[in-house]
Scaffold this motif. Structure first.
Motif, PDB file in Angstrom:
ATOM      1  N   LEU A 106       0.847  -1.193   0.000  1.00  0.00           N
ATOM      2  CA  LEU A 106       0.000   0.000   0.000  1.00  0.00           C
ATOM      3  C   LEU A 106       0.880   1.240   0.000  1.00  0.00           C
ATOM      4  CD1 LEU A 106      -2.019  -2.197   0.870  1.00  0.00           C
ATOM      5  CD2 LEU A 106      -2.947  -0.599   2.557  1.00  0.00           C
ATOM      6  N   LEU A 107       0.543   2.226  -0.837  1.00  0.00           N
ATOM      7  CA  LEU A 107       1.326   3.458  -0.911  1.00  0.00           C
ATOM      8  C   LEU A 107       0.541   4.621  -0.314  1.00  0.00           C
ATOM      9  CD1 LEU A 107       2.827   3.209  -4.523  1.00  0.00           C
ATOM     10  CD2 LEU A 107       3.763   2.336  -2.373  1.00  0.00           C
ATOM     11  N   GLU A 108       1.096   5.209   0.739  1.00  0.00           N
ATOM     12  CA  GLU A 108       0.518   6.429   1.312  1.00  0.00           C
ATOM     13  C   GLU A 108       0.863   7.612   0.405  1.00  0.00           C
ATOM     14  OE1 GLU A 108       0.897   6.509   6.004  1.00  0.00           O
ATOM     15  OE2 GLU A 108       2.801   5.991   5.079  1.00  0.00           O
ATOM     16  N   PRO A 109      -0.120   8.443   0.045  1.00  0.00           N
ATOM     17  CA  PRO A 109       0.188   9.613  -0.783  1.00  0.00           C
ATOM     18  C   PRO A 109       0.933  10.700  -0.018  1.00  0.00           C
ATOM     19  CG  PRO A 109      -2.170   9.495  -0.303  1.00  0.00           C
ATOM     20  CD  PRO A 109      -1.562   8.261   0.267  1.00  0.00           C
ATOM     21  N   MET A 110       0.813  10.706   1.305  1.00  0.00           N
ATOM     22  CA  MET A 110       1.568  11.625   2.168  1.00  0.00           C
ATOM     23  C   MET A 110       1.629  11.011   3.558  1.00  0.00           C
ATOM     24  SD  MET A 110      -1.800  12.476   1.941  1.00  0.00           S
ATOM     25  CE  MET A 110      -1.861  13.696   0.628  1.00  0.00           C
ATOM     26  N   ALA A 144      -4.728   2.305  10.403  1.00  0.00           N
ATOM     27  CA  ALA A 144      -6.151   2.223  10.039  1.00  0.00           C
ATOM     28  C   ALA A 144      -6.310   1.788   8.580  1.00  0.00           C
ATOM     29  CB  ALA A 144      -6.831   3.566  10.278  1.00  0.00           C
ATOM     30  N   ALA A 145      -5.455   2.322   7.698  1.00  0.00           N
ATOM     31  CA  ALA A 145      -5.519   1.926   6.286  1.00  0.00           C
ATOM     32  C   ALA A 145      -5.193   0.447   6.123  1.00  0.00           C
ATOM     33  CB  ALA A 145      -4.555   2.778   5.456  1.00  0.00           C
ATOM     34  N   GLN A 163     -13.260   7.606   8.417  1.00  0.00           N
ATOM     35  CA  GLN A 163     -13.992   7.625   7.147  1.00  0.00           C
ATOM     36  C   GLN A 163     -13.067   7.988   5.991  1.00  0.00           C
ATOM     37  OE1 GLN A 163     -17.388   6.726   6.856  1.00  0.00           O
ATOM     38  NE2 GLN A 163     -16.720   6.596   4.720  1.00  0.00           N
ATOM     39  N   ALA A 164     -12.210   8.997   6.237  1.00  0.00           N
ATOM     40  CA  ALA A 164     -11.262   9.432   5.194  1.00  0.00           C
ATOM     41  C   ALA A 164     -10.328   8.283   4.801  1.00  0.00           C
ATOM     42  CB  ALA A 164     -10.461  10.627   5.693  1.00  0.00           C
ATOM     43  N   VAL A 165      -9.811   7.576   5.806  1.00  0.00           N
ATOM     44  CA  VAL A 165      -8.864   6.490   5.536  1.00  0.00           C
ATOM     45  C   VAL A 165      -9.551   5.325   4.833  1.00  0.00           C
ATOM     46  CG1 VAL A 165      -7.405   4.739   6.618  1.00  0.00           C
ATOM     47  CG2 VAL A 165      -7.261   7.107   7.383  1.00  0.00           C
ATOM     48  N   THR A 166     -10.735   4.934   5.303  1.00  0.00           N
ATOM     49  CA  THR A 166     -11.432   3.812   4.658  1.00  0.00           C
ATOM     50  C   THR A 166     -11.838   4.184   3.231  1.00  0.00           C
ATOM     51  OG1 THR A 166     -13.486   4.481   5.779  1.00  0.00           O
ATOM     52  CG2 THR A 166     -12.234   2.699   6.775  1.00  0.00           C
ATOM     53  N   ASP A 167     -12.201   5.458   3.001  1.00  0.00           N
ATOM     54  CA  ASP A 167     -12.490   5.914   1.629  1.00  0.00           C
ATOM     55  C   ASP A 167     -11.240   5.813   0.752  1.00  0.00           C
ATOM     56  OD1 ASP A 167     -15.110   6.460   2.240  1.00  0.00           O
ATOM     57  OD2 ASP A 167     -14.877   8.647   2.355  1.00  0.00           O
ATOM     58  N   SER A 168     -10.085   6.144   1.337  1.00  0.00           N
ATOM     59  CA  SER A 168      -8.840   6.094   0.549  1.00  0.00           C
ATOM     60  C   SER A 168      -8.525   4.658   0.130  1.00  0.00           C
ATOM     61  CB  SER A 168      -7.671   6.684   1.345  1.00  0.00           C
ATOM     62  OG  SER A 168      -7.166   5.778   2.306  1.00  0.00           O
ATOM     63  N   ASP A 227      -6.114   6.577  -2.218  1.00  0.00           N
ATOM     64  CA  ASP A 227      -6.628   7.810  -2.810  1.00  0.00           C
ATOM     65  C   ASP A 227      -6.111   9.030  -2.040  1.00  0.00           C
ATOM     66  OD1 ASP A 227      -8.781   9.094  -4.662  1.00  0.00           O
ATOM     67  OD2 ASP A 227      -9.137   9.950  -2.675  1.00  0.00           O
ATOM     68  N   ALA A 228      -5.469   9.950  -2.767  1.00  0.00           N
ATOM     69  CA  ALA A 228      -4.756  11.065  -2.125  1.00  0.00           C
ATOM     70  C   ALA A 228      -5.692  12.053  -1.445  1.00  0.00           C
ATOM     71  CB  ALA A 228      -3.881  11.780  -3.155  1.00  0.00           C
ATOM     72  N   SER A 229      -6.792  12.426  -2.098  1.00  0.00           N
ATOM     73  CA  SER A 229      -7.658  13.445  -1.506  1.00  0.00           C
ATOM     74  C   SER A 229      -8.336  12.927  -0.238  1.00  0.00           C
ATOM     75  CB  SER A 229      -8.701  13.925  -2.521  1.00  0.00           C
ATOM     76  OG  SER A 229      -9.511  12.851  -2.940  1.00  0.00           O
ATOM     77  N   ALA A 230      -8.720  11.654  -0.258  1.00  0.00           N
ATOM     78  CA  ALA A 230      -9.355  11.072   0.934  1.00  0.00           C
ATOM     79  C   ALA A 230      -8.340  10.923   2.066  1.00  0.00           C
ATOM     80  CB  ALA A 230      -9.975   9.720   0.597  1.00  0.00           C
ATOM     81  N   PHE A 231      -7.196  10.304   1.764  1.00  0.00           N
ATOM     82  CA  PHE A 231      -6.190  10.055   2.810  1.00  0.00           C
ATOM     83  C   PHE A 231      -5.669  11.372   3.382  1.00  0.00           C
ATOM     84  CE2 PHE A 231      -2.066   8.725   4.566  1.00  0.00           C
ATOM     85  CZ  PHE A 231      -2.431   7.558   5.229  1.00  0.00           C
TER      86      PHE A 231
END
Length: 470
Positions: free
Chosen positions: A82-86, A95-96, A218-223, A237-241
């Motif tokens: 898994l790649l974190e965008p930031m 969590a991710a 929610q942001a992390v699960t969306d990502s 997903d960068a905007s969600a994460f």
């Protein structure tokens, strides 16, 4: 209970506490600090018993993705990467991983491990995992509490509470890093070091996190649900994460949940948080000196030398760390880890390049290293892995000469495609579209001589690239 554990290996951080060996683009978890393997590789091997552990999940960032694949391949292992965008600290990262593990197995038990820790006794660690699995299966978030070997001030501590099952205890409280006298009191009272490694059911961890910060979860699960696939990586997903709050898992969950539990373990654990911690784990001579690389000691005690090439000779000194790389030398007192942190912060303002990159720069196709440079020339040593190739590219400001010293190169220059053998060379004019590849079975090594008015790495116009770099 035949349940298995999904290891979640966290290796996206860039620690500076082992500078100048550890740097932003190649941090300590990918370095062979204690032998031929990195701590990331040792962590993977520690959880490779297929009777207990499933295929691991590795969470890292774009900059480290090819190092992760290369080091997995060296072990013959595979993982979901898994790649974190930031960077958002360990809370969103774990969590991710938990959310992704749930996609693989809705009832997944996850073991979250830092990639830069050392465990001397794998058997004791795996036994603790088996004990912790029972409690995690029953809905506990289990942390590994290391039995203290000394009154350490660099770790947080855990006060164990009531018995949960077997050796597993509840957590009465977490406490921050203490001063020396408080640390001694904690040890007398039976406190444990907080190792920062955890085991939990994915759904439990996310539920407990939601109670504190539902928006971030929610942001992390969306990502994760919106994640893409790129060259086999899972790109969150960068905007969600990015909308998740940056916070450690300790502050986000562990210090607030009523489900925390601790399994005491004595397994030769270290978080390798300083050069002094490295020295503690190395073999030493009769006067306490440790050396990696060429070192000579005379009338010196309790010193730690790590050197890439240069011979380091110490005379009449005690308790020193000397780390010599090809572009920087550190001389420091053994025990002042905070001093090194302040030094690196100062270097980031004065000479940021020595905190960010090594002279030897790793690329997915191999590596290059600057050997000599002047105002209008630069000499590099380039190594290309078998079957790999650089991008199809051109330069506006420089020409290049390639001299093959090992292996054979397939070289494209505009319409020409040619095999260049050892002791042969080829010229690349300014503006020519060119490519270098290694069609052979051994490493390709060549010397590149660049000449021109501008020699920066940003004078590369990529036309085609196997690694999808812009």
């Amino acid at each position: 209970m035949g349940e298995q554990i999904i290891p979640l290996i966290m290796c996206g951080g860039a620690g500076t506490r082992l500078w100048p060996a550890s740097r932003e683009v190649r941090p300590k978890q990918f370095l062979p600090l204690f032998g031929p393997r990195s701590t990331f590789q040792d962590t993977l091997l520690r959880v490779s018993d297929a009777t207990l552990f499933e295929r691991p999940i590795v969470i890292t960032n774009t900059a480290y993705r090819f190092m992760v694949l290369e080091q997995l391949a060296e072990l013959g292992l595979e993982a979901d990467v898994l790649l974190e965008p930031m960077r958002r600290d360990s809370g969103p990262a774990i969590a991710a991983g938990a959310a992704f593990a749930q996609i693989r197995d809705d009832g997944a038990i996850v073991l979250a491990l830092a990639a830069d820790h050392v465990v001397g006794d794998t058997g004791a660690f795996v036994a603790a995992c088996r004990q912790g699995l029972v409690a995690a299966d029953a809905g506990r978030i289990v942390t590994f509490g290391v039995k203290p070997e000394r009154a350490a001030t660099e770790y947080g501590y855990i006060c164990p509470g009531e018995v949960v099952s077997g050796e597993v205890r509840g957590v009465a409280k977490f406490v921050e890093k203490p001063d020396p006298s408080t640390a001694a009191e904690y040890i007398k009272a039976g406190y444990l070091w907080n190792s920062g490694n955890f085991m939990f059911r994915g759904s439990v961890l996310l539920d407990e996190y939601r109670k504190v910060d539902a928006e971030s979860v929610q942001a992390v699960t969306d990502s994760v649900t919106k994640a893409g696939r790129d060259l086999g990586f899972v790109t969150l997903d960068a905007s969600a994460f990015g909308s998740a709050k940056a916070i450690s898992i300790d502050y986000a969950v562990m210090e607030k949940t009523s489900r925390a539990a601790v399994i005491p373990v004595s397994c030769g654990w270290s978080d390798v948080g300083s050069w002094h911690a490295v020295w503690e784990l190395l073999d030493k001579d009769q006067l306490g000196n440790a050396a990696q690389g060429a070192a000579v000691f005379e009338d010196s005690r309790n010193c730690n030398v790590s050197t890439d090439k240069a011979l380091v000779a110490l005379e009449g000194v005690d308790d020193l760390v000397v780390v010599a790389t090809q572009d920087a030398v550190l001389v420091s007192r053994q025990k002042d880890a905070n001093g090194l942190k302040r030094l690196v912060a100062k270097l980031k303002t004065i000479a940021p390049e020595v905190t960010e990159d090594h002279i030897k720069v790793h690329r997915p196709w191999g590596s290059y290293q600057s050997v000599d440079n002047g105002e209008r020339h630069q000499v590099k040593r380039i190594v290309v892995k078998p079957g790999s190739r650089l991008s199809l590219q051109k330069h506006h400001h420089r020409s290049e000469h390639w001299i093959v010293v090992r292996g054979a190169a397939r070289v494209t220059v505009d319409q020409l495609v040619k095999i260049v053998h050892e002791n042969e060379s080829i010229y690349i004019p300014i503006g020519a579209v060119h490519r270098l590849e290694n069609p052979g079975k051994i490493l390709l090594e060549l010397i590149e001589v660049q000449t021109g008015s501008y020699l920066g790495e940003d004078d590369i116009i990529r036309i085609e690239d196997d690694y999808q770099r812009s």
